[in-house]
Motif scaffolding. Sequence first.
Motif, short mmCIF file in Angstrom:
data_model
loop_
_atom_site.label_atom_id
_atom_site.label_comp_id
_atom_site.label_asym_id
_atom_site.label_seq_id
_atom_site.Cartn_x
_atom_site.Cartn_y
_atom_site.Cartn_z
N SER A 29 0.83 -1.20 0.00
CA SER A 29 0.00 0.00 0.00
C SER A 29 0.87 1.25 0.00
O SER A 29 0.59 2.21 -0.73
N TYR A 30 1.89 1.25 0.83
CA TYR A 30 2.80 2.39 0.88
C TYR A 30 3.53 2.56 -0.45
O TYR A 30 3.71 3.68 -0.93
N LEU A 31 3.94 1.46 -1.06
CA LEU A 31 4.61 1.54 -2.35
C LEU A 31 3.67 2.08 -3.42
O LEU A 31 4.07 2.91 -4.24
N ASP A 32 2.42 1.63 -3.41
CA ASP A 32 1.44 2.13 -4.38
C ASP A 32 1.22 3.63 -4.21
O ASP A 32 1.18 4.38 -5.20
N LEU A 33 1.07 4.09 -2.96
CA LEU A 33 0.91 5.52 -2.70
C LEU A 33 2.14 6.30 -3.14
O LEU A 33 2.04 7.38 -3.71
N PHE A 34 3.30 5.75 -2.84
CA PHE A 34 4.56 6.38 -3.22
C PHE A 34 4.63 6.55 -4.74
O PHE A 34 4.96 7.63 -5.23
N ASN A 35 4.32 5.49 -5.46
CA ASN A 35 4.37 5.55 -6.93
C ASN A 35 3.36 6.56 -7.48
O ASN A 35 3.66 7.28 -8.44
N GLU A 36 2.20 6.62 -6.87
CA GLU A 36 1.19 7.60 -7.30
C GLU A 36 1.67 9.03 -7.06
O GLU A 36 1.53 9.91 -7.91
N LEU A 37 2.23 9.26 -5.88
CA LEU A 37 2.74 10.59 -5.55
C LEU A 37 3.88 10.98 -6.50
O LEU A 37 3.89 12.09 -7.04
N CYS A 38 4.81 10.07 -6.74
CA CYS A 38 5.93 10.37 -7.63
C CYS A 38 5.45 10.63 -9.05
O CYS A 38 5.95 11.54 -9.72
N SER A 39 4.50 9.87 -9.49
CA SER A 39 3.95 10.07 -10.83
C SER A 39 3.33 11.46 -10.95
O SER A 39 3.52 12.15 -11.96
N HIS A 40 2.61 11.87 -9.93
CA HIS A 40 1.99 13.19 -9.94
C HIS A 40 3.06 14.29 -9.97
O HIS A 40 2.94 15.27 -10.73
N VAL A 41 4.10 14.12 -9.17
CA VAL A 41 5.18 15.11 -9.16
C VAL A 41 5.84 15.16 -10.54
O VAL A 41 6.07 16.25 -11.09
N GLU A 42 6.12 14.00 -11.11
CA GLU A 42 6.78 13.96 -12.42
C GLU A 42 5.92 14.60 -13.51
O GLU A 42 6.45 15.24 -14.42
N ASP A 43 4.62 14.44 -13.41
CA ASP A 43 3.72 14.99 -14.42
C ASP A 43 3.45 16.48 -14.26
O ASP A 43 3.16 17.16 -15.24
N HIS A 44 3.54 16.99 -13.03
CA HIS A 44 3.04 18.35 -12.79
C HIS A 44 4.04 19.33 -12.18
O HIS A 44 3.71 20.51 -12.04
N PHE A 45 5.21 18.89 -11.80
CA PHE A 45 6.16 19.82 -11.18
C PHE A 45 6.65 20.82 -12.22
O PHE A 45 6.88 20.48 -13.38
N TYR A 46 6.82 22.06 -11.81
CA TYR A 46 7.09 23.15 -12.75
C TYR A 46 8.47 23.10 -13.39
O TYR A 46 8.68 23.64 -14.47
N ASP A 47 9.43 22.45 -12.76
CA ASP A 47 10.81 22.45 -13.26
C ASP A 47 11.13 21.11 -13.92
O ASP A 47 11.56 20.16 -13.27
N ALA A 48 10.92 21.04 -15.22
CA ALA A 48 11.11 19.78 -15.96
C ALA A 48 12.56 19.29 -15.90
O ALA A 48 12.81 18.08 -15.82
N THR A 49 13.50 20.20 -15.90
CA THR A 49 14.91 19.81 -15.83
C THR A 49 15.22 19.14 -14.50
O THR A 49 15.89 18.11 -14.45
N PHE A 50 14.71 19.71 -13.43
CA PHE A 50 14.90 19.11 -12.11
C PHE A 50 14.30 17.71 -12.07
O PHE A 50 14.92 16.78 -11.54
N ILE A 51 13.11 17.56 -12.61
CA ILE A 51 12.43 16.26 -12.59
C ILE A 51 13.22 15.23 -13.39
O ILE A 51 13.33 14.08 -12.98
N GLN A 52 13.78 15.64 -14.50
CA GLN A 52 14.54 14.70 -15.34
C GLN A 52 15.91 14.36 -14.74
O GLN A 52 16.36 13.22 -14.84
N GLU A 53 16.56 15.32 -14.12
CA GLU A 53 17.93 15.12 -13.68
C GLU A 53 18.06 14.76 -12.20
O GLU A 53 18.89 13.92 -11.83
N GLU A 54 17.29 15.40 -11.35
CA GLU A 54 17.46 15.24 -9.91
C GLU A 54 16.43 14.31 -9.25
O GLU A 54 16.75 13.57 -8.32
#
Length: 92
Positions: A29-54
């Motif tokens: 359950s924690y892994l599923d929530l983690f993956n969902e949260l990370c997916s949301h961050v990857e899709d919506h965070f404003y700094d695409a370079t940061f998401i790709q590199e860091e």
Amino acid sequence: MKKNLLLIAVILCLSAPLSNYANPPTNQSYLDLFNELCSHVEDHFYDATFIQEEFPIIKKKYQSKLQTIATAKDYSILMNEMLNRLNASHTY
């Protein structure tokens, strides 16, 4: 976008006490929530370079820490630590 991250963080924090009274979450359950949260961050965070590199480094580090989680409160604390690594003011 920042509002979405804030909303996720608030939901995670508010859901922690409630889960203590229901069936306790499993590591999956924690892994599923983690993956969902990370997916949301990857899709919506404003700094695409940061998401790709860091973010992949951050994601890997915190995913490995999921194995040590025993309670929903521990999970919320860990996810807040990870979101703080984004250095964005509206993610906690």
